[in-house]
Design a protein around this motif. Structure first.
Motif, PDB file in Angstrom:
ATOM      1  N   THR A 290      44.458  47.256  42.102  1.00  0.00           N
ATOM      2  CA  THR A 290      44.852  45.883  42.381  1.00  0.00           C
ATOM      3  C   THR A 290      44.800  45.406  44.063  1.00  0.00           C
ATOM      4  OG1 THR A 290      47.133  46.546  42.248  1.00  0.00           O
ATOM      5  CG2 THR A 290      46.197  45.332  40.233  1.00  0.00           C
ATOM      6  N   SER A 291      45.427  46.740  44.532  1.00  0.00           N
ATOM      7  CA  SER A 291      45.495  46.289  46.099  1.00  0.00           C
ATOM      8  C   SER A 291      44.217  45.973  46.968  1.00  0.00           C
ATOM      9  CB  SER A 291      45.865  47.860  46.807  1.00  0.00           C
ATOM     10  OG  SER A 291      47.247  48.039  46.228  1.00  0.00           O
ATOM     11  N   SER A 292      43.164  46.662  46.264  1.00  0.00           N
ATOM     12  CA  SER A 292      41.647  46.338  46.943  1.00  0.00           C
ATOM     13  C   SER A 292      41.422  44.723  46.971  1.00  0.00           C
ATOM     14  CB  SER A 292      40.805  47.146  46.496  1.00  0.00           C
ATOM     15  OG  SER A 292      40.319  46.689  44.965  1.00  0.00           O
ATOM     16  N   HIS A 293      42.039  44.263  45.727  1.00  0.00           N
ATOM     17  CA  HIS A 293      41.885  42.688  45.794  1.00  0.00           C
ATOM     18  C   HIS A 293      42.854  41.966  46.522  1.00  0.00           C
ATOM     19  CE1 HIS A 293      39.750  43.702  41.765  1.00  0.00           C
ATOM     20  NE2 HIS A 293      38.936  42.741  42.410  1.00  0.00           N
ATOM     21  N   VAL A 294      43.789  42.303  46.216  1.00  0.00           N
ATOM     22  CA  VAL A 294      45.022  41.547  47.153  1.00  0.00           C
ATOM     23  C   VAL A 294      44.762  41.590  48.630  1.00  0.00           C
ATOM     24  CG1 VAL A 294      47.364  41.737  48.022  1.00  0.00           C
ATOM     25  CG2 VAL A 294      46.848  41.996  45.272  1.00  0.00           C
ATOM     26  N   TYR A 295      44.460  42.727  48.992  1.00  0.00           N
ATOM     27  CA  TYR A 295      44.137  42.811  50.484  1.00  0.00           C
ATOM     28  C   TYR A 295      42.720  42.811  50.925  1.00  0.00           C
ATOM     29  CZ  TYR A 295      48.621  44.633  50.382  1.00  0.00           C
ATOM     30  OH  TYR A 295      50.211  44.836  50.211  1.00  0.00           O
ATOM     31  N   GLN A 296      41.875  42.508  49.868  1.00  0.00           N
ATOM     32  CA  GLN A 296      40.694  42.117  50.102  1.00  0.00           C
ATOM     33  C   GLN A 296      39.685  43.200  51.221  1.00  0.00           C
ATOM     34  OE1 GLN A 296      39.738  37.765  50.527  1.00  0.00           O
ATOM     35  NE2 GLN A 296      41.623  37.549  49.643  1.00  0.00           N
ATOM     36  N   ARG A 297      40.174  44.474  50.709  1.00  0.00           N
ATOM     37  CA  ARG A 297      39.716  45.645  51.493  1.00  0.00           C
ATOM     38  C   ARG A 297      39.148  46.563  50.589  1.00  0.00           C
ATOM     39  NH1 ARG A 297      42.956  48.459  56.067  1.00  0.00           N
ATOM     40  NH2 ARG A 297      42.889  46.302  57.099  1.00  0.00           N
ATOM     41  N   LYS A 298      37.998  47.135  50.739  1.00  0.00           N
ATOM     42  CA  LYS A 298      37.651  48.572  49.973  1.00  0.00           C
ATOM     43  C   LYS A 298      38.484  49.612  50.475  1.00  0.00           C
ATOM     44  CE  LYS A 298      32.838  47.788  48.241  1.00  0.00           C
ATOM     45  NZ  LYS A 298      33.630  47.409  46.732  1.00  0.00           N
TER      46      LYS A 298
END
Lengths: 248, 248
Positions: B192-200
């Motif tokens: 989920t974090s990679s979506h929330v922060y839009q970062r790999k």
DNA sequence: CAGCGTTGTAACTATTCAGTCACTTATATC
DNA sequence: GATATAAGTGACTGAATAGTTACAACGCTG
């Protein structure tokens, strides 16, 4: 919720036509959601029982399927709800007017208290990650709406750097993750941790102490310090390539 | 584990009576455990399927029940295994001979790498906490054996305080929890974090950056600083009684 | 090699659970 | 009031799934 709504009504209707089925579509829907939040957050997706949710919501399973389609979509609705809820709460913080340091403290305090007051959020976030974030990905609401805390943090950091309170080299995303991590882990894993460390972790005192420690941790990381190379990455020990790639 | 153990052996025996069942009780047992670790850690307790485990272990369900009793006890065996494994790895660290600061860095690095290399550990720890740590409680092995990291940390901190490297007022348990938290959260919730922060978040670079940040965080917290009241708890904003009691 | 406990297999059972159906009742609109 | 549509119910179904049973084969001990 507790008026004498007779299940199938008019069975014993003394008078003529009883108002057997008080139609409350919106109410039913929100009752289902509420029950589903409780069920999914305590038992996980696989452990949750659709019949339980229907029972808790005091409706027939049929309506649940009418409103939400199936268990999967119901979970998605639940997850969307709790996520948008925390985003909304976050958006009402109004940290822009506070001095950067106070704002940062307030942000950590908010996260801590929110996670405490809403264990269902952390549990569901957890579950969603176990499921590979598939509901997050397929949710328009979640993909378009976005977590403000990254930008809040960015703003706070920038102001703090400008007035000399903060170090200039802090990645706001890393800071956000750390802030969430130190609140989340304690509250999610206190059951095993309290055994491992043989200490009560959920008493008032322990919880207050943890919040204080978390605030200290975040501040220690961002506060500007006199030329102190202490934490420079160059001091890292060889971290060779034992890392294995995981899909992102 | 990978020698050519024929699953049911001699199936293709050209001659008369096939030696159908090469008895390997210990091997079977460990194969079941291995399969169960994989199944429980990817699907959780409720989502895990006993038949799947048996299939993966290339064994009949019967033996699984013979060896482990039932699904619940199997999960307990699994959890005991992964927990004792990490304790063992931890015990082999030999940090006593390192300068306190290096030792602390090595400890954080160890936890990070261990969690990376053993996602099953974090997943199962997580699941166990969702289940209220009931297997932990009912496990003699886990109640008696205990996590050394608290004492490792205590020792490192004490030595660091003695030689002036570290602050004298750090609670080792809080530090341990924070150390685990900042490693665990990132790896558990990257989906989920990679979506929330839009970062790999799971590329080699991102993972290395996270380890570096985590080390910095821990060091920033414990390193002695010139009289700096910056992070003193007195600076906390009113944290009034909004906290609600949760059972411990 | 006889006897016996252990290791194994395959088919079975009873239950549980997500999802559906046939049908009823309330309410809004004309 | 007639009619259509939405809200609702309880019984049902088919597929999984945890756990069992009947039985066969192995291989150790005497």
């Amino acid at each position: 919720m507790e008026e004498d709504v007779k299940p199938t009504a008019t069975l014993e209707t003394a008078e003529g036509r009883t108002s057997r089925h008080p139609r409350r579509p919106d109410l039913s829907r929100s009752r289902i959601l509420e029950a589903a939040v409780a069920e999914f957050s305590t038992k996980g997706f696989a452990g949750a029982r659709v019949d339980e949710i229907a029972a808790k919501a005091q409706i027939g399973k049929r309506m649940l399927y009418q409103y939400f389609g199936n268990k999967e979509q119901l979970f998605q609705a639940v997850f969307e709800k709790v996520y948008t809820d925390i985003w909304e709460a976050e958006a009402n913080l109004n940290l822009q007017n506070m001095p950067p340091r106070d704002a940062l403290v307030a942000l950590v305090t908010f996260v801590w208290r929110y996670y405490m007051a809403h264990p269902e959020f952390t549990k569901l976030l957890n579950e969603e990650n176990m499921l590979g974030a598939r509901h997050f990905r397929s949710s328009k609401v979640l993909r378009e709406g976005s977590d403000k805390s990254q930008f809040l943090t960015e703003d706070i950091l920038a102001r703090g750097v400008a007035d000399g309170t903060f170090r200039p080299d802090i990645d706001p995303v890393q800071l956000c993750l750390t802030k969430n991590a130190i609140c989340y882990y304690y509250l999610m894993n206190h059951a095993t941790s309290s055994h491992v460390y043989q200490r009560k972790l959920m008493t008032r005192e322990a919880l207050d102490a943890r919040l204080a420690f978390n605030i200290e941790t975040i501040l220690a990381m961002v506060l500007a310090r006199p030329v102190d190379d202490a934490a420079s990455p160059t001091a890292l020990p060889s971290h060779k390539d034992r890392s294995q790639e995981l899909p992102d």
